[in-house]
Structure formats: C-alpha cells, structure tokens
Scaffold this active site. Structure first.
Site, PDB file in Angstrom:
ATOM      1  CB  THR A 167      -0.853  -0.061   1.288  1.00 56.18           C
ATOM      2  OG1 THR A 167      -1.731  -1.169   1.178  1.00 56.18           O
ATOM      3  CG2 THR A 167      -1.622   1.211   1.550  1.00 56.18           C
ATOM      4  NE  ARG A 195      -9.213  -7.168   2.522  1.00 55.43           N
ATOM      5  CZ  ARG A 195      -8.161  -6.377   2.645  1.00 55.43           C
ATOM      6  NH1 ARG A 195      -7.853  -5.526   1.686  1.00 55.43           N
ATOM      7  NH2 ARG A 195      -7.411  -6.407   3.723  1.00 55.43           N
ATOM      8  CB  VAL A 196     -13.520  -2.609   1.713  1.00 52.23           C
ATOM      9  CG1 VAL A 196     -12.887  -1.259   2.048  1.00 52.23           C
ATOM     10  CG2 VAL A 196     -14.332  -2.494   0.425  1.00 52.23           C
ATOM     11  N   GLY A 197     -10.374  -3.319   2.786  1.00 49.91           N
ATOM     12  CA  GLY A 197      -9.501  -3.357   3.954  1.00 49.91           C
ATOM     13  C   GLY A 197      -9.539  -2.053   4.727  1.00 49.91           C
ATOM     14  CG  ASP A 198      -5.878  -0.846   6.469  1.00 50.23           C
ATOM     15  OD1 ASP A 198      -5.715  -1.816   5.689  1.00 50.23           O
ATOM     16  OD2 ASP A 198      -5.035   0.058   6.599  1.00 50.23           O
ATOM     17  CB  THR A 218       1.289   0.275   5.048  1.00 51.75           C
ATOM     18  OG1 THR A 218       1.689  -0.929   4.388  1.00 51.75           O
ATOM     19  CG2 THR A 218       2.449   0.775   5.884  1.00 51.75           C
ATOM     20  N   GLY A 221      -4.965  -5.348   6.594  1.00 46.77           N
ATOM     21  CA  GLY A 221      -6.124  -4.510   6.893  1.00 46.77           C
ATOM     22  C   GLY A 221      -7.038  -5.050   7.972  1.00 46.77           C
TER      23      GLY A 221
END
Ligand code: GLY
Length: 298
Positions: A167, A195-198, A218, A221
């Site tokens: 990231t 999927r969505v991370g942090d 980074t 997530g």
C-alpha cells in the site's frame, strides 16, 4: 511555517531485489510532492502529486500493478483527509480508475458524502471529469503471473515472491499550516471480490487532525481495522510532550498486541515533525529532512 512531507510504499517482507525500486519510487514521490510545497503550493496538491507517482509505479500495490483479487481483477481503494475540517474523501472497490487518489480528492472537494464505492464511485468519477479506463489497463504482467500461479495451486506468498507489494501513503504540511494525509491500495492479493480493507476507512488506513497530526497506515487490513490504527497513532500525538517516533511505535505495538497483526505507519505531528514505525521485516518510506535533503529507506 516550514513545509513537511513523508511518504511510504508499504510495510511487508520486501525482498532484496525490490529494495532499490521501492526506494526510487519513494524518492520520485517526494520530488513530486516537495516541488509543490517548496513553490508555496497547497498540501492537498502535494499529496495528490506524491500519491499519483506511487500509484503509477508497479512496484507498489496501488493503481497500476495492484494485486489481483480472486477473479483476477484489480480492485482499488483510496482516501484523503483534511486535518483542518476532519473531512475525508474515500473510495473503494474501483475497477476502472487509473489514479484512485484523484477520485478520493474529488469526493473530498465535490461530494456531500465522505465515501463512495464501486459503480457509484465510478459514476461520480465520470461526472466529475475523471476518465474511466479499461480494467485490463491496470493489470501488470507480474501480477497476472502471480495470480495465475495462485489460481493453479492456492494463494501463497511464495507465488508472489518478488512481486508482492505494498500500500502507499503520504502526509503533507504546507507553508500555511494545512495538513493532509492520504492512502491508496489495491488491497491484499487474491482477496474475495468486494473485500475492503483498512486503507479507505477513516481512522484505520488514514487520519489527519490539525490538533494532533496526520497518519497513513500499511499492513494487514483486517488487523489494522481492529485497533483503528491511524486514529490511535494520531491520539498518541496529543500530549504536549509526545514524540512522533514513539507515538508511531506505540500504535504499531498496539496493532501487534490487540490486533494480532503486523504493519507500519508514517506520520507528521501538527508541527510537521516526521515519525514512523513498522513491525514487518521492512517498510519502504521517505521524508524530507530539516535541511531539505530526501531520506529514503527500506
Ligand atoms: N492495508 C491494505 C489492505 O489490507 O487492504
């Protein structure tokens, strides 16, 4: 006020053969952002310029060359946050936007909402002058090969060796004291579609508050979200006697202890003093020292 800039290209197990490319990418991002800041420009322009360089560089997991999801598609997330207003512009699940940070900025500046996803985000992009691309244009040959290796076997880090990436993020303070932070990512390799991370989540992948500082996170997530890493680090900057590196270290320790995960972060405190920490084997980062020299490291 003296301007300040810090960038990162991800905290992960960066192999020796990728070290120089990661350092060079961070240096190019600093050059782009610092050029804006030293001309007296706006921190938001500086941060966008720095992140675009990182998104366009396939050594990093953002924009072109992002990791592919389980379906073999790039699916990007990005956020930018204004430390003065606490407003953010955030986008997730993008398939057709070459530079997600541009769209995050458009959401920040032109949208009544703070986060848009998927088709709605891409429709907003098209309505605000951001040309949509063919999803295939975002796929690098290295990532396609890694994905093919994973799909013939099962997802494994060894299939990405040398092509695994990080990231990206940046924090900038300009001469007028405007503080912005931003993060952009393709997420984790072989993630489930959707999927969505942090990274695009306010407080997790990014936070900026002119009363404390700006942070970009980074790492993994699903762990970062548990401890709301970026906001946690910003809060560690609140005591008058706080130290940027110690605040970053305390947040990364909390990520290990309570989130049971590894990662890293960069930050600027409200005066522009840089700090960073990581618990992964390596993190790619760079900042501008007080004598205006560029420090880059992996
Ligand atoms: N930190 C990037 C992600 O997990 O999506």
């Amino acid at each position: 006020m003296s301007p300040s800039l810090i960038v990162h290209g991800g905290a992960w197990d960066i192999p020796d053969e990728a070290v120089e490319a990661c350092k060079a990418g961070c240096r190019c991002a600093l050059e782009a952002g610092w050029g804006v800041l030293t001309r007296g420009g706006h921190a938001l322009d500086a941060i966008e310029a720095a992140i675009i360089v990182l998104e366009d560089d396939p050594v990093f997991d953002a924009g072109y060359g992002s990791h592919l999801n389980l379906d073999g598609q790039v699916e990007c997330d990005a956020i930018v946050m204004d430390g003065a207003t606490l407003r953010a512009g955030s986008v997730a699940g993008l398939h057709r936007v070459k530079n997600p940070i541009r769209l995050a900025r458009a959401v920040l500046e032109k949208c009544p909402h703070m986060m848009l996803i998927s088709e709605g985000a891409e429709r907003f992009a098209a309505q605000h002058g951001i040309t949509l691309c063919d999803p295939q244009e975002l796929i690098s040959s290295a990532e396609r090969e890694a994905w093919l290796r994973c799909s013939k076997d099962s997802h494994a880090a060894k299939h990405h060796r040398g092509h695994e990436q990080g990231t990206v993020g940046a924090v900038a303070l300009d001469v007028r004291g405007r503080l912005f932070a931003a993060t952009s990512t393709g997420g984790t390799c072989c993630k489930l579609p959707g999927r969505v991370g942090d990274s695009p989540l306010i407080g997790c992948g990014c936070y900026a508050d002119a009363e404390t500082g700006g942070v970009s996170s980074t790492g993994y997530g699903e762990a970062i979200m548990k401890v709301v890493l970026a906001k946690t680090a910003a809060d560690f900057l609140r005591p008058a006697a706080s130290n940027p590196d110690r605040a970053a270290q305390a947040a990364v320790q909390l990520l290990a202890k309570r989130g049971k995960g590894t990662g890293g972060l960069i930050l600027l405190d409200k005066r522009g003093n840089p700090g960073f920490a990581f618990s992964t084997p390596r993190m790619a980062y760079g900042y501008v020292a007080p004598d205006s020299t560029f420090v880059t490291a992996v």
